[in-house]
Design an enzyme around this catalytic site. Structure first.
Site, mmCIF file in Angstrom:
data_model
loop_
_atom_site.group_PDB
_atom_site.id
_atom_site.type_symbol
_atom_site.label_atom_id
_atom_site.label_comp_id
_atom_site.label_asym_id
_atom_site.label_seq_id
_atom_site.Cartn_x
_atom_site.Cartn_y
_atom_site.Cartn_z
ATOM 1 N N ASP A 32 0.787 -1.252 0.000
ATOM 2 C CA ASP A 32 0.000 0.000 0.000
ATOM 3 C C ASP A 32 0.811 1.290 0.000
ATOM 4 O OD1 ASP A 32 -2.023 -1.858 0.241
ATOM 5 O OD2 ASP A 32 -2.659 -1.241 2.225
ATOM 6 N N LYS A 62 -6.334 -5.490 -3.217
ATOM 7 C CA LYS A 62 -7.069 -5.988 -2.050
ATOM 8 C C LYS A 62 -8.076 -4.956 -1.592
ATOM 9 C CE LYS A 62 -3.705 -4.407 1.427
ATOM 10 N NZ LYS A 62 -4.482 -3.487 2.223
ATOM 11 N N CYS A 119 -2.387 -2.428 7.837
ATOM 12 C CA CYS A 119 -2.154 -3.400 6.769
ATOM 13 C C CYS A 119 -0.834 -4.136 6.901
ATOM 14 C CB CYS A 119 -2.271 -2.712 5.413
ATOM 15 S SG CYS A 119 -3.924 -2.004 5.164
#
Length: 184
Positions: free
Chosen positions: A11, A87, A120
């Site tokens: 990310d 995701k 995350c």
């Protein structure tokens, strides 16, 4: 059989940087460290997996599909041949093809970096260990933000130290970028 390792970049997307919808503390510095790791893995022709979060929640304020903010940051832009996993949840394994990809490519060791450390990165590292991967977390190639709990503020630096310390206990070996790249 030798452990086959891959770099997992989680990310590192535009919304986490200055001017983005959810900027993190130290995101630029962390992205430069992730870039060093990325260059090292490319030079050694080792597998690289980019994780990209796409929000599917109606009330989401960041990582909204088809916006500049959802795009992977220019410091770690994927090139042809590098796997991109999209995701919708903090855990990069949840409802994605990540686990199948790793098994298919006989990868047993993950070098992990990315954003947000407390969300995350944490959930993905814990899941990876639960799936029996050997994990190395590159702490200075991760970033997080200030949090609040029960009316009290927790500075990003404290959040970062706490989560990395917790992951170092059982879930991963923690190193900084230079230690890892230099093989220390």
């Amino acid at each position: 059989m030798e452990n086959k390792k891959a770099l997992l970049i989680i990310d590192i997307q535009n919304d986490y940087f200055e001017g983005g919808a959810n900027p993190l503390v130290g995101s630029l510095e962390a992205s430069f460290n992730a870039k060093k790791l990325l260059e090292d893995f490319r030079k050694k022709s080792l597998p690289i997996i980019h994780i990209q979060h796409l929000s599917n929640r109606e009330d989401s304020t960041f990582f909204i599909p088809n916006t500049k903010g959802v795009e992977i940051h220019e410091n770690v832009t994927p090139i042809d041949g590098e796997k991109i996993v999209t995701k919708n949840y903090p855990n990069s394994f949840q409802k994605t093809d990540l686990l199948d990809y790793l098994k298919t490519h006989m990868i047993s060791e993950l070098v992990i970096c990315g954003m947000m450390t407390h969300m995350c990165v944490d959930s993905t590292t814990r899941a990876a260990k639960d799936f029996d991967f050997t994990c190395t977390l590159i702490g200075d190639a991760c970033a997080t933000k200030d949090l609040e709990v029960q009316g009290k503020n927790v500075a990003a630096q404290e959040v970062q130290k706490s989560f990395i310390a917790a992951l170092a206990y059982f879930y991963s070996t923690v190193k900084n970028t230079d230690e890892y790249v230099k093989g220390i």
